[in-house]
Design an enzyme around this catalytic site. Structure first.
Site, PDB file in Angstrom:
ATOM      1  N   GLU A 130      -6.965  -9.471  13.507  1.00 49.11           N
ATOM      2  CA  GLU A 130      -5.879  -8.495  13.706  1.00 49.11           C
ATOM      3  C   GLU A 130      -4.792  -8.634  12.639  1.00 49.11           C
ATOM      4  O   GLU A 130      -3.833  -7.866  12.610  1.00 49.11           O
ATOM      5  CB  GLU A 130      -5.237  -8.708  15.080  1.00 49.11           C
ATOM      6  CG  GLU A 130      -6.178  -8.459  16.246  1.00 49.11           C
ATOM      7  CD  GLU A 130      -6.816  -7.073  16.177  1.00 49.11           C
ATOM      8  OE1 GLU A 130      -8.060  -6.997  16.236  1.00 49.11           O
ATOM      9  OE2 GLU A 130      -6.076  -6.081  16.011  1.00 49.11           O
TER      10      GLU A 130
ATOM     11  N   PRO B 248      -2.666  -2.063   5.626  1.00 49.45           N
ATOM     12  CA  PRO B 248      -2.193  -0.673   5.743  1.00 49.45           C
ATOM     13  C   PRO B 248      -0.670  -0.568   5.828  1.00 49.45           C
ATOM     14  O   PRO B 248      -0.102   0.482   5.611  1.00 49.45           O
ATOM     15  CB  PRO B 248      -2.824  -0.199   7.060  1.00 49.45           C
ATOM     16  CG  PRO B 248      -3.944  -1.135   7.316  1.00 49.45           C
ATOM     17  CD  PRO B 248      -3.523  -2.455   6.753  1.00 49.45           C
TER      18      PRO B 248
ATOM     19  N   ASP C  59      -7.534   7.835 -18.773  1.00 47.62           N
ATOM     20  CA  ASP C  59      -7.953   7.830 -17.374  1.00 47.62           C
ATOM     21  C   ASP C  59      -7.113   8.808 -16.572  1.00 47.62           C
ATOM     22  O   ASP C  59      -5.984   9.097 -16.906  1.00 47.62           O
ATOM     23  CB  ASP C  59      -7.709   6.428 -16.773  1.00 47.62           C
ATOM     24  CG  ASP C  59      -8.747   5.444 -17.226  1.00 47.62           C
ATOM     25  OD1 ASP C  59      -9.754   5.883 -17.796  1.00 47.62           O
ATOM     26  OD2 ASP C  59      -8.535   4.243 -17.041  1.00 47.62           O
TER      27      ASP C  59
ATOM     28  N   ARG D 280      -9.638  -4.175 -15.659  1.00 49.07           N
ATOM     29  CA  ARG D 280     -10.081  -3.264 -16.723  1.00 49.07           C
ATOM     30  C   ARG D 280      -8.965  -2.974 -17.720  1.00 49.07           C
ATOM     31  O   ARG D 280      -9.232  -2.517 -18.827  1.00 49.07           O
ATOM     32  CB  ARG D 280     -10.621  -1.967 -16.147  1.00 49.07           C
ATOM     33  CG  ARG D 280      -9.596  -1.109 -15.424  1.00 49.07           C
ATOM     34  CD  ARG D 280     -10.246   0.052 -14.700  1.00 49.07           C
ATOM     35  NE  ARG D 280     -10.782   1.028 -15.615  1.00 49.07           N
ATOM     36  CZ  ARG D 280     -10.072   1.975 -16.214  1.00 49.07           C
ATOM     37  NH1 ARG D 280      -8.760   2.033 -16.014  1.00 49.07           N
ATOM     38  NH2 ARG D 280     -10.640   2.836 -17.021  1.00 49.07           N
TER      39      ARG D 280
END
Ligand SMILES: Nc1nonc1C(=O)NCC1CCCCC1
Length: 246
Positions: free
Chosen positions: A116, A89, A169, A154
């Site tokens: 952690e 994050p 896309d 992809r």
């Protein structure tokens, strides 16, 4: 392109990369995904990969040595230089633009943390880039790694049957994707828009662009603000806004 994944859950990562478009890309040798388990590089009898957090506090931290040894094996496994990415994050938010840049590299390695996190010294010396797939906390980096494998895999030449679908896309042109329809033309849920049945490819292109612009305006105005619009797009968006206001 080769992707090496350092993970405590190699089977999971191999399964993620074995299905669909990415699995087919591997079969076609457009993409190679290899997994490396830090536990195989632990030097003690218990194959320890984590340690107590220095300074106290809950949870454990992934140790330097098994990860450093695994990454050394990754680098030595093939000649191309490796761009090492850590999923967390705390990383920069992953975007389609970054995916397209990563897809052009010969090799990347994806370092998946657990517990952690990973000892900061390993990150400082071994990781080239930290990336986040979103502002939320998962239990490990593997799902972020799976997202990168899919989004990058992809885009390998030949992975998609119709090259256009990559260009059309969502986000590839900076806009959200237009609506899609299949048969039946008439259904209890509604009808397919007439223009899509008209055979008028120019009109269909304009309709799809207008829908993409309108959707982006409604759902992700932040994306629209980042994108210069040509004369046609401005006219189509104005038309959409007028119709939406009615
Ligand atoms: N968000 C995210 N984007 O990419 N990864 C994410 C994540 O939440 N990862 C879990 C953490 C858990 C502790 C160790 C390091 C990874």
């Amino acid at each position: 392109m080769r992707i090496d994944v350092v993970t405590l859950f190699p089977d999971f990562m191999r399964q993620c990369a074995a299905v669909g478009v990415v699995g087919r890309a591997q079969q076609r040798e457009l993409l190679q995904v290899e997994t490396w388990n830090p536990r195989d590089y632990a030097t003690d009898n218990y194959r320890t990969v984590d340690g107590r957090t220095c300074g106290g506090g809950p949870g454990m931290v992934m140790l330097i040595e098994p990860l450093r040894s695994a990454l050394k094996a990754v680098r030595e496994a093939a000649p191309d230089p490796v761009h090492v990415i850590y999923l967390s994050p705390q990383g920069a938010r992953l975007t389609q633009g970054r995916v397209e840049a990563l897809a052009k590299l010969p090799r990347i390695a994806l370092l998946c943390g657990r517990y952690e996190g990973v000892d900061e010294r390993l990150l400082a010396h071994e990781v080239d880039e930290e990336l986040s797939i979103g502002d939320y906390v998962l239990s490990g980096g593997e799902l972020g790694a799976a997202v990168i494998i899919d989004a990058v895999g992809r885009l390998q030449d030949g992975a998609l049957n119709d090259a256009q679908s990559a260009e059309q896309d969502s986000f590839s042109n900076g806009l959200l994707d237009c609506p899609h329809y299949a048969k039946p033309v008439h259904d209890a849920l509604g009808d397919v828009p007439d223009v899509l049945l008209s055979g008028d490819h120019a009109a269909i292109r304009r309709w799809r662009l207008k829908q993409s612009l309108g959707r982006t305006w409604l759902r992700r105005p932040d994306l629209l603000a980042q994108r210069a619009l040509d004369k046609e797009s401005r006219a189509l968006l104005d038309e959409f806004r007028r119709e939406h206001a009615q």
